[in-house]
Design a protein around this motif. Structure first.
Motif, PDB file in Angstrom:
ATOM      1  N   PHE A 116     -15.563 -11.332 -37.678  1.00  0.00           N
ATOM      2  CA  PHE A 116     -16.119 -11.213 -38.920  1.00  0.00           C
ATOM      3  C   PHE A 116     -17.004 -12.502 -39.176  1.00  0.00           C
ATOM      4  O   PHE A 116     -17.305 -12.846 -40.280  1.00  0.00           O
ATOM      5  N   GLY A 117     -17.000 -13.586 -38.207  1.00  0.00           N
ATOM      6  CA  GLY A 117     -17.765 -14.807 -38.575  1.00  0.00           C
ATOM      7  C   GLY A 117     -16.971 -15.440 -39.689  1.00  0.00           C
ATOM      8  O   GLY A 117     -17.585 -16.405 -40.329  1.00  0.00           O
ATOM      9  N   LEU A 118     -15.856 -15.500 -39.654  1.00  0.00           N
ATOM     10  CA  LEU A 118     -15.037 -16.375 -40.478  1.00  0.00           C
ATOM     11  C   LEU A 118     -14.512 -17.840 -40.140  1.00  0.00           C
ATOM     12  O   LEU A 118     -14.240 -17.635 -38.789  1.00  0.00           O
ATOM     13  N   GLU A 119     -14.311 -18.646 -40.836  1.00  0.00           N
ATOM     14  CA  GLU A 119     -13.644 -19.941 -40.361  1.00  0.00           C
ATOM     15  C   GLU A 119     -12.596 -20.104 -41.200  1.00  0.00           C
ATOM     16  O   GLU A 119     -12.406 -19.440 -42.312  1.00  0.00           O
ATOM     17  N   SER A 120     -11.448 -20.767 -40.370  1.00  0.00           N
ATOM     18  CA  SER A 120     -10.140 -21.095 -41.181  1.00  0.00           C
ATOM     19  C   SER A 120     -10.297 -22.087 -42.358  1.00  0.00           C
ATOM     20  O   SER A 120     -11.033 -22.973 -42.041  1.00  0.00           O
ATOM     21  N   ASP A 121     -10.142 -21.622 -43.306  1.00  0.00           N
ATOM     22  CA  ASP A 121      -9.916 -22.655 -44.526  1.00  0.00           C
ATOM     23  C   ASP A 121      -8.794 -22.928 -45.062  1.00  0.00           C
ATOM     24  O   ASP A 121      -8.428 -23.696 -46.221  1.00  0.00           O
ATOM     25  N   PHE A 122      -7.770 -23.014 -44.282  1.00  0.00           N
ATOM     26  CA  PHE A 122      -6.402 -23.629 -44.419  1.00  0.00           C
ATOM     27  C   PHE A 122      -6.315 -24.947 -44.370  1.00  0.00           C
ATOM     28  O   PHE A 122      -6.874 -25.689 -43.505  1.00  0.00           O
ATOM     29  N   GLU A 123      -5.374 -25.617 -44.989  1.00  0.00           N
ATOM     30  CA  GLU A 123      -4.893 -27.090 -44.845  1.00  0.00           C
ATOM     31  C   GLU A 123      -4.288 -26.789 -43.499  1.00  0.00           C
ATOM     32  O   GLU A 123      -3.580 -26.010 -43.108  1.00  0.00           O
ATOM     33  N   PRO A 124      -4.184 -28.069 -42.788  1.00  0.00           N
ATOM     34  CA  PRO A 124      -3.445 -28.230 -41.385  1.00  0.00           C
ATOM     35  C   PRO A 124      -2.066 -27.737 -41.702  1.00  0.00           C
ATOM     36  O   PRO A 124      -1.951 -26.754 -40.836  1.00  0.00           O
ATOM     37  N   GLY A 125      -1.312 -28.072 -42.383  1.00  0.00           N
ATOM     38  CA  GLY A 125       0.110 -27.776 -42.401  1.00  0.00           C
ATOM     39  C   GLY A 125       0.340 -26.381 -42.818  1.00  0.00           C
ATOM     40  O   GLY A 125       1.104 -25.592 -42.217  1.00  0.00           O
ATOM     41  N   GLU A 126      -0.761 -25.986 -43.803  1.00  0.00           N
ATOM     42  CA  GLU A 126      -0.633 -24.582 -44.337  1.00  0.00           C
ATOM     43  C   GLU A 126      -0.647 -23.375 -43.082  1.00  0.00           C
ATOM     44  O   GLU A 126       0.288 -22.404 -43.205  1.00  0.00           O
ATOM     45  N   GLU A 127      -1.332 -23.545 -42.110  1.00  0.00           N
ATOM     46  CA  GLU A 127      -1.654 -22.585 -41.137  1.00  0.00           C
ATOM     47  C   GLU A 127      -0.560 -22.526 -40.047  1.00  0.00           C
ATOM     48  O   GLU A 127       0.011 -21.628 -39.800  1.00  0.00           O
ATOM     49  N   GLU A 128      -0.114 -23.862 -39.860  1.00  0.00           N
ATOM     50  CA  GLU A 128       1.216 -23.972 -38.994  1.00  0.00           C
ATOM     51  C   GLU A 128       2.558 -23.275 -39.644  1.00  0.00           C
ATOM     52  O   GLU A 128       3.362 -22.513 -38.821  1.00  0.00           O
ATOM     53  N   LYS A 129       2.687 -23.401 -40.897  1.00  0.00           N
ATOM     54  CA  LYS A 129       3.829 -22.616 -41.832  1.00  0.00           C
ATOM     55  C   LYS A 129       3.547 -21.245 -41.660  1.00  0.00           C
ATOM     56  O   LYS A 129       4.610 -20.389 -41.180  1.00  0.00           O
ATOM     57  N   LEU A 130       2.357 -20.705 -41.869  1.00  0.00           N
ATOM     58  CA  LEU A 130       2.040 -19.355 -41.528  1.00  0.00           C
ATOM     59  C   LEU A 130       2.435 -18.674 -40.246  1.00  0.00           C
ATOM     60  O   LEU A 130       3.249 -17.752 -40.077  1.00  0.00           O
TER      61      LEU A 130
END
Lengths: 435, 126
Positions: B98-112
């Protein structure tokens, strides 16, 4: 080139929804980790409803049945099968999060609705702990303690049911409780309380129920937005069974009469029947005594009591693996109208009510087998796994001490451990204080 | 009925949503549908052929064109194709598609990833 690439990420939400609902649930959950927009789009009640709608449509073409089978080691297995000719396995839910956490080893499955499974534990007929679990997304909610417990109100019989309120897009658990202190059975209305998933709380129902007694542990049928259960009423000297109906949307009560079930001068005290959903209507299972014959009634036109029709009396034996098996315990109806029965020994088979054909499903449960139709969903995906909250409730001033020290000390696990030394599950239970 | 917006499109000279190239792909679809009718296998083959030459970027344009033209069958078909393409794939693959980039905070993505660890297991290799 970069202009073209950036267009995919600007697809409108309706189109993204159209894509996501077609994905298997595992992939939908993966997509929540792609970016913030996708996460908030997916973990949203609107999307969850859209997905459920899509899933239900698919389910009409390829219906599924959920089986809860218990092994001899008191392990619970949840398996989905296709409800078709071949009856192949669709998937297994290996991640049952509550192994060994029920008082008597395994949970009692009350029912399923829109992908949610409603579980209670069973402590000498008293259900104290209730859990809503969606195995598809591995999320659960443990309900707070209800208003009516044996500690607050003394002994009682209770029937519990679970369903979906489409008016408020909410899931509700309803308890119909006949208190022991009220005196003669069948001469007073039940106490009724409702738990709402959206508020997370129990509250007493304000509408006045009709007079009728809960007999405890009887299953309820969720049909046409209402819960149905068989209640007992005493008129003069005779007892009569009838169907009490509770509409989840309006939270009002209705009644549906039952056919004549007894030859004993119209007294039905000893008649025990159980109710089941049958398409958009109801069916009634009446075990025979002492012949072990099962009678099945079907209400051809929903809510029209004159349309109750006795369609079958199932005879005893059916050969499974060359051995005649009997004692049909009905479980649920398949989409085709066939009834799934459990024969002696836990052998599950499917019975066609028009022809007399039995089909061995080649599935065997040890005890406490649960079967019901099932729809995959994302319900609870927008909520964290929830441990039970303490809910403040009004204390009954006439707090009764339950007779006998054993019940009083129920919540002291170690005491109970001494009482049940034979039960292996307690060795696990003593290490946990989850409930 | 299916082409209520097509007339509007041809009347609207300043239309940027649908290019000629797209029109040649999307518009013949209903005719093809009628020819093949209920024969699912043939339809699948046709779909495979059609999309073999279409890159994800083109797919977006096709989707937006079908959406603009209110052409439900084509829209469902293209969405189904995208769903098949990203089914059981890893998060990184989907982002690239999709040509997307992750816009999560570093901790947020790990939590997910921790919360839904089970969904990241057993995905197809990129």
């Amino acid at each position: 080139m970069s202009d073209n690439l950036s267009m995919l990420d600007s697809l409108p939400h309706e189109i993204l929804t159209n894509v996501f609902v077609r994905l298997p649930i595992k992939s939908i959950v993966t997509c929540t980790a792609v970016c913030k927009t996708w996460k908030s789009l997916i973990q949203n009640p609107t999307f969850i409803s859209s997905h459920l709608h899509h899933s239900s449509n698919n389910n009409n073409k390829h219906p599924l049945l959920l089986f809860r089978l218990c092994s001899s080691e008191e392990k619970e297995h949840y398996v989905l099968h296709f409800d078709n000719q071949d009856f192949n396995e669709y998937t297994r839910f290996d991640d049952f999060p509550f192994h060994g956490q029920s008082y008597d080893g395994i949970f009692h499955v009350v029912g399923t609705c829109n992908g949610l499974v409603f579980l209670t534990d069973n402590l000498y007929r008293y259900h104290n702990n209730f859990v809503l679990w969606n195995p598809c997304v591995r999320k659960f909610v443990k309900l707070p303690k209800p208003n009516i417990t044996c500690f607050s109100h003394g002994g009682y019989n209770a029937s519990v049911g679970f369903g979906f309120d489409s008016k408020t897009n909410d899931y509700k658990v309803v308890r119909f409780v006949t208190l022991g202190e009220k005196g003669q059975m069948g001469k007073s209305p039940p106490e009724v309380e409702v738990y709402s998933l959206s508020t997370g709380k129990w509250r007493m129902v304000t509408a006045l129920p009709p007079i009728g007694a809960a007999r405890g542990h009887d299953p309820e049928a969720f049909v046409n937005g209402a819960l149905h259960w068989v209640a007992l009423r005493k008129t003069g000297t005779k007892f009569l069974n009838f169907v009490m109906v509770f509409d989840l949307g309006d939270e009002v009560f209705r009644e549906i009469a039952l056919p004549k079930l007894s030859d004993q001068n119209g007294d039905e005290y000893w008649v025990r029947v159980s109710i089941s959903a049958y398409g958009n209507s109801l069916a009634l299972f009446q075990p025979g005594f002492p012949n072990h014959r099962l009678s099945i009634w079907v209400m051809k036109d929903y809510a029209d009591a004159s349309s109750w029709t006795k369609i079958k009396t199932l005879p005893d034996a059916f050969l499974v693996e060359g051995i005649p098996r009997s004692h049909c315990i009905p479980k649920c109806f398949r989409k085709s109208g066939e009834v799934i029965v459990e024969l002696y020994g836990g052998y599950l088979s499917s019975r066609d009510l028009k022809t007399k054909d039995f089909k061995d499903l080649r599935i065997r449960g040890y005890a406490n087998t649960f079967v019901d139709s099932y729809v995959e969903s994302l319900v609870l995906l927008d909520k964290p796994n929830q441990l039970r909250k303490r809910q403040k409730r009004k204390r009954n001033n006439n707090r009764k001490q339950i007779c006998g020290p054993m019940l009083y000390k129920i919540h002291r696990f170690r005491f109970f451990l001494r009482c049940k030394t034979q039960n292996r599950s307690w060795s696990k239970h003593s290490k946990h204080s989850t409930f | 009925m299916k082409f209520c917006t097509v007339k509007q499109y041809f009347d609207d000279e300043n239309n940027n949503n649908v290019t000629n190239g797209i029109a040649t792909t999307v518009i013949p679809l209903p005719n093809k549908h009628l020819k093949i009718k209920a024969n699912n296998k043939e339809m699948e083959q046709y779909e495979q052929e059609l999309l073999r030459n279409v890159m994800p970027q083109e797919l977006t344009k096709l989707i937006l064109a079908a959406n603009y033209l209110n052409f439900k069958e084509a829209l469902d078909f293209f969405c189904r194709t995208v769903a098949n393409a990203i089914q059981n794939k890893s998060v990184d693959y989907v982002r690239k598609f999709f040509g997307l980039e992750s816009d999560f905070e570093p901790g947020e993505e790990e939590k997910l990833c921790k919360e839904f660890a089970w969904s990241f297991e057993g995905v197809d290799e990129d």
